[in-house]
Write a protein that holds these residues in place. Structure first.
Motif, PDB file in Angstrom:
ATOM      1  N   ASP A  87      -7.095  11.448   2.977  1.00 32.49           N
ATOM      2  CA  ASP A  87      -7.497  13.216   1.969  1.00 32.49           C
ATOM      3  C   ASP A  87      -6.260  13.923   2.029  1.00 32.49           C
ATOM      4  O   ASP A  87      -5.587  14.315   1.313  1.00 32.49           O
ATOM      5  N   ASP A  88      -5.072  12.999   2.124  1.00 32.57           N
ATOM      6  CA  ASP A  88      -3.287  12.660   2.389  1.00 32.57           C
ATOM      7  C   ASP A  88      -3.949  13.189   0.275  1.00 32.57           C
ATOM      8  O   ASP A  88      -4.554  12.183   0.033  1.00 32.57           O
ATOM      9  N   VAL A  89      -2.854  13.106  -0.445  1.00 32.43           N
ATOM     10  CA  VAL A  89      -2.475  13.360  -1.717  1.00 32.43           C
ATOM     11  C   VAL A  89      -1.586  12.178  -2.586  1.00 32.43           C
ATOM     12  O   VAL A  89      -0.117  12.933  -1.946  1.00 32.43           O
ATOM     13  N   LEU A  90      -1.515  11.647  -3.123  1.00 31.17           N
ATOM     14  CA  LEU A  90      -0.664  10.471  -3.747  1.00 31.17           C
ATOM     15  C   LEU A  90      -0.411  11.390  -5.161  1.00 31.17           C
ATOM     16  O   LEU A  90      -1.524  10.966  -5.772  1.00 31.17           O
ATOM     17  N   THR A  91       1.102  11.051  -5.648  1.00 28.94           N
ATOM     18  CA  THR A  91       1.261  11.531  -7.079  1.00 28.94           C
ATOM     19  C   THR A  91       1.554   9.520  -7.499  1.00 28.94           C
ATOM     20  O   THR A  91       2.970   9.291  -6.498  1.00 28.94           O
ATOM     21  N   ASP A 148      10.026  -5.148  -9.864  1.00 32.27           N
ATOM     22  CA  ASP A 148       8.910  -5.504 -10.125  1.00 32.27           C
ATOM     23  C   ASP A 148       8.265  -5.047 -10.763  1.00 32.27           C
ATOM     24  O   ASP A 148       7.579  -4.650 -11.459  1.00 32.27           O
ATOM     25  N   PHE A 149       7.339  -4.871 -10.130  1.00 33.46           N
ATOM     26  CA  PHE A 149       5.421  -4.954  -9.836  1.00 33.46           C
ATOM     27  C   PHE A 149       5.959  -3.635  -9.496  1.00 33.46           C
ATOM     28  O   PHE A 149       4.737  -2.683  -9.785  1.00 33.46           O
ATOM     29  N   ALA A 150       6.095  -2.937  -9.049  1.00 33.82           N
ATOM     30  CA  ALA A 150       5.832  -1.631  -7.983  1.00 33.82           C
ATOM     31  C   ALA A 150       6.375  -0.073  -8.804  1.00 33.82           C
ATOM     32  O   ALA A 150       7.823  -0.448  -9.310  1.00 33.82           O
ATOM     33  N   ASP A 151       6.205   1.438  -8.207  1.00 31.86           N
ATOM     34  CA  ASP A 151       6.133   2.388  -8.516  1.00 31.86           C
ATOM     35  C   ASP A 151       7.292   2.694  -7.576  1.00 31.86           C
ATOM     36  O   ASP A 151       6.028   2.752  -6.008  1.00 31.86           O
ATOM     37  N   THR A 152       7.186   3.669  -7.239  1.00 29.10           N
ATOM     38  CA  THR A 152       7.270   4.776  -6.182  1.00 29.10           C
ATOM     39  C   THR A 152       7.152   5.769  -6.273  1.00 29.10           C
ATOM     40  O   THR A 152       6.489   6.521  -7.576  1.00 29.10           O
ATOM     41  N   ILE A 153       5.678   6.033  -5.031  1.00 29.90           N
ATOM     42  CA  ILE A 153       4.840   6.882  -4.783  1.00 29.90           C
ATOM     43  C   ILE A 153       5.189   7.812  -4.525  1.00 29.90           C
ATOM     44  O   ILE A 153       5.726   7.626  -3.360  1.00 29.90           O
TER      45      ILE A 153
END
Length: 105
Positions: free
Chosen positions: A66-70, A17-22
């Motif tokens: 401070d973790d980095v998400l793409t 639906d609305f989500a993406d894989t992060i």
């Protein structure tokens, strides 16, 4: 506030639906989340919009400040490439949902 059933939360942040894989490189993590901008005032960040991800709490327990998400390009209307953000703060709402406030990386 009543907790959602686990399947309700999973349905809410479904990539169907609305989500993406992060993704997060460290810790190594991949989860479904909804990228959006929230009004900063409700989180104590003043009169501005803050990038955020809404996710299932049990999927993001290992994330820290401070973790980095793409965030993939599909989450943005005006981008052909993914973008990275640092975790600013996690706000769990005790219903099985966590809002992760982000800052530009």
């Amino acid at each position: 506030m009543a907790k959602f059933f686990d399947s309700d939360v999973s349905d809410m942040v479904s990539t169907d639906d609305f989500a993406d894989t992060i993704t997060c490189a460290s810790p190594s993590l991949s989860f479904s989340g909804i990228f959006d901008y929230v009004y900063g005032e409700e989180f104590g960040f003043g009169d501005r919009e803050i990038p955020s991800v809404t996710a299932k709490t049990s999927d993001v327990t290992t994330l820290s400040q401070d973790d980095v998400l793409t965030i993939p390009a599909s989450a943005f209307d005006d981008s052909s490439s993914s973008k990275t953000f640092k975790v600013l703060v996690k706000k769990e709402d005790n219903t099985g949902i966590t809002v992760i406030l982000l800052e530009s990386n």
